[in-house]
Design a protein around this motif. Structure first.
Motif, PDB file in Angstrom:
ATOM      1  N   LEU A 100      -2.008   8.952 -11.172  1.00  0.00           N
ATOM      2  CA  LEU A 100      -0.697   9.193 -10.576  1.00  0.00           C
ATOM      3  C   LEU A 100      -0.861  10.105  -9.366  1.00  0.00           C
ATOM      4  O   LEU A 100      -1.249  11.265  -9.500  1.00  0.00           O
ATOM      5  N   LEU A 101      -0.573   9.564  -8.180  1.00  0.00           N
ATOM      6  CA  LEU A 101      -0.705  10.335  -6.942  1.00  0.00           C
ATOM      7  C   LEU A 101       0.579  11.074  -6.594  1.00  0.00           C
ATOM      8  O   LEU A 101       0.536  12.147  -6.000  1.00  0.00           O
ATOM      9  N   ARG A 102       1.723  10.464  -6.924  1.00  0.00           N
ATOM     10  CA  ARG A 102       3.016  11.091  -6.636  1.00  0.00           C
ATOM     11  C   ARG A 102       3.982  10.801  -7.764  1.00  0.00           C
ATOM     12  O   ARG A 102       4.232   9.652  -8.104  1.00  0.00           O
ATOM     13  N   ALA A 103       4.520  11.842  -8.366  1.00  0.00           N
ATOM     14  CA  ALA A 103       5.558  11.670  -9.380  1.00  0.00           C
ATOM     15  C   ALA A 103       6.849  11.259  -8.694  1.00  0.00           C
ATOM     16  O   ALA A 103       7.179  11.738  -7.606  1.00  0.00           O
ATOM     17  N   GLY A 104       7.583  10.346  -9.303  1.00  0.00           N
ATOM     18  CA  GLY A 104       8.814   9.865  -8.701  1.00  0.00           C
ATOM     19  C   GLY A 104       9.752   9.297  -9.738  1.00  0.00           C
ATOM     20  O   GLY A 104       9.914   9.856 -10.824  1.00  0.00           O
ATOM     21  N   ALA A 105      10.349   8.150  -9.402  1.00  0.00           N
ATOM     22  CA  ALA A 105      11.404   7.583 -10.236  1.00  0.00           C
ATOM     23  C   ALA A 105      10.909   7.118 -11.604  1.00  0.00           C
ATOM     24  O   ALA A 105      11.680   7.087 -12.575  1.00  0.00           O
ATOM     25  N   VAL A 106       9.645   6.736 -11.708  1.00  0.00           N
ATOM     26  CA  VAL A 106       9.077   6.344 -13.007  1.00  0.00           C
ATOM     27  C   VAL A 106       8.305   7.543 -13.555  1.00  0.00           C
ATOM     28  O   VAL A 106       7.370   8.026 -12.923  1.00  0.00           O
ATOM     29  N   SER A 107       8.701   8.019 -14.714  1.00  0.00           N
ATOM     30  CA  SER A 107       8.132   9.256 -15.255  1.00  0.00           C
ATOM     31  C   SER A 107       6.706   9.061 -15.758  1.00  0.00           C
ATOM     32  O   SER A 107       6.286   7.946 -16.073  1.00  0.00           O
ATOM     33  N   VAL A 108       5.984  10.166 -15.840  1.00  0.00           N
ATOM     34  CA  VAL A 108       4.633  10.146 -16.406  1.00  0.00           C
ATOM     35  C   VAL A 108       4.674   9.599 -17.829  1.00  0.00           C
ATOM     36  O   VAL A 108       3.814   8.806 -18.246  1.00  0.00           O
ATOM     37  N   GLU A 109       5.683  10.016 -18.577  1.00  0.00           N
ATOM     38  CA  GLU A 109       5.796   9.582 -19.978  1.00  0.00           C
ATOM     39  C   GLU A 109       5.939   8.062 -20.072  1.00  0.00           C
ATOM     40  O   GLU A 109       5.293   7.408 -20.910  1.00  0.00           O
ATOM     41  N   ASP A 110       6.782   7.494 -19.211  1.00  0.00           N
ATOM     42  CA  ASP A 110       6.967   6.040 -19.242  1.00  0.00           C
ATOM     43  C   ASP A 110       5.704   5.310 -18.786  1.00  0.00           C
ATOM     44  O   ASP A 110       5.341   4.268 -19.341  1.00  0.00           O
ATOM     45  N   LEU A 111       5.028   5.856 -17.789  1.00  0.00           N
ATOM     46  CA  LEU A 111       3.785   5.237 -17.336  1.00  0.00           C
ATOM     47  C   LEU A 111       2.732   5.251 -18.439  1.00  0.00           C
ATOM     48  O   LEU A 111       2.006   4.263 -18.634  1.00  0.00           O
ATOM     49  N   ARG A 112       2.660   6.351 -19.171  1.00  0.00           N
ATOM     50  CA  ARG A 112       1.642   6.473 -20.223  1.00  0.00           C
ATOM     51  C   ARG A 112       1.954   5.616 -21.445  1.00  0.00           C
ATOM     52  O   ARG A 112       1.070   5.362 -22.260  1.00  0.00           O
ATOM     53  N   LYS A 113       3.181   5.153 -21.580  1.00  0.00           N
ATOM     54  CA  LYS A 113       3.468   4.193 -22.649  1.00  0.00           C
ATOM     55  C   LYS A 113       2.758   2.872 -22.364  1.00  0.00           C
ATOM     56  O   LYS A 113       2.458   2.106 -23.296  1.00  0.00           O
ATOM     57  N   VAL A 114       2.478   2.602 -21.079  1.00  0.00           N
ATOM     58  CA  VAL A 114       1.824   1.351 -20.691  1.00  0.00           C
ATOM     59  C   VAL A 114       0.316   1.580 -20.505  1.00  0.00           C
ATOM     60  O   VAL A 114      -0.502   0.767 -20.940  1.00  0.00           O
ATOM     61  N   VAL A 115      -0.060   2.688 -19.846  1.00  0.00           N
ATOM     62  CA  VAL A 115      -1.464   3.024 -19.631  1.00  0.00           C
ATOM     63  C   VAL A 115      -1.687   4.452 -20.168  1.00  0.00           C
ATOM     64  O   VAL A 115      -1.554   5.417 -19.428  1.00  0.00           O
ATOM     65  N   PRO A 116      -2.021   4.565 -21.453  1.00  0.00           N
ATOM     66  CA  PRO A 116      -2.135   5.890 -22.080  1.00  0.00           C
ATOM     67  C   PRO A 116      -3.142   6.809 -21.433  1.00  0.00           C
ATOM     68  O   PRO A 116      -3.012   8.039 -21.519  1.00  0.00           O
TER      69      PRO A 116
END
Length: 215
Positions: free
Chosen positions: A193-209
């Motif tokens: 993750l280079l820039r946090a934005g509209a899609v949260s880290v938590e939601d991203l990690r549900k797909v790519v832990p």
């Protein structure tokens, strides 16, 4: 003289999209609504158009232009070494506010700035943007503001800054907000993750832990 079309009016929208597509094919600049802020765009394969885009914003080549596409299928012709995790992110969050930095096909004849062999690509969740992108193909698109000024949430704000450097303005009303897209680098073995934005880290990690966050 710039032309502006109200995309909430069916007739104006049809005319505006036709005029915008013609402008893009001529290598000219258009402003379009997205699901984050208004963007200024040009044909991704028009070196002159991209140069004009950077000049209109007062932006250097050291900040290359991202690319918007109208369908995930377009990725096949643009990127290489695209991992399974990258496709999982596409499936989960496109169209939407997730930008992926990937290695572009070395054979592509484009000049988006100093990209070092990569491209930042996204499919926006906005019907006007998707319709234009489906018609004209990949576009280099950056926020429709002068560098150092706020990103515009309305077409009027974009026009006040960019004026006649843009041929066609597509007015889709206020955009949902100024939260930018999240940016994930998928060029390595582990997405970053280079820039946090509209899609949260938590939601991203549900797909790519194993997602890492750049320091």
């Amino acid at each position: 003289m710039a032309r502006r079309y109200d995309c909430n009016d069916a007739t104006d929208r049809t005319t505006g999209l036709r005029e915008a597509a013609s402008a893009v094919r001529r290598g000219e600049l258009v402003v379009l609504p997205t699901d984050t802020v208004y963007g200024i765009g040009a044909d991704a394969f028009s070196s002159e158009g991209i140069a004009d885009l950077l000049a209109a914003k007062g932006r250097g080549r050291n900040m290359p232009t991202p690319v918007l596409i109208g369908s995930p299928n377009t990725l096949h012709g643009l990127v290489t070494d695209f991992s399974e995790q990258a496709w999982e992110l596409v499936d989960a969050f496109w169209p939407g506010a997730l930008t992926l930095v990937a290695r572009h096909q070395p054979s592509l004849q484009w000049d988006l700035g100093d990209t070092r062999g990569t491209v930042a690509v996204r499919m926006p969740l906005h019907p006007v943007a998707i319709e234009l992108l489906t018609e004209v193909g990949p576009m280099g698109v950056s926020s429709a503001n002068l560098t150092g000024h706020p990103s515009p949430e309305t077409c009027g704000a974009a026009q006040d800054m960019l004026g006649d450097s843009v041929s066609v303005y597509l007015d889709g009303g206020p955009t949902p907000g100024i939260v930018p897209s999240s940016i994930v680098d998928v060029t390595g073995k582990v997405p970053v993750l280079l820039r946090a934005g509209a899609v949260s880290v938590e939601d991203l990690r549900k797909v790519v832990p194993d997602l890492e966050v750049a320091s």
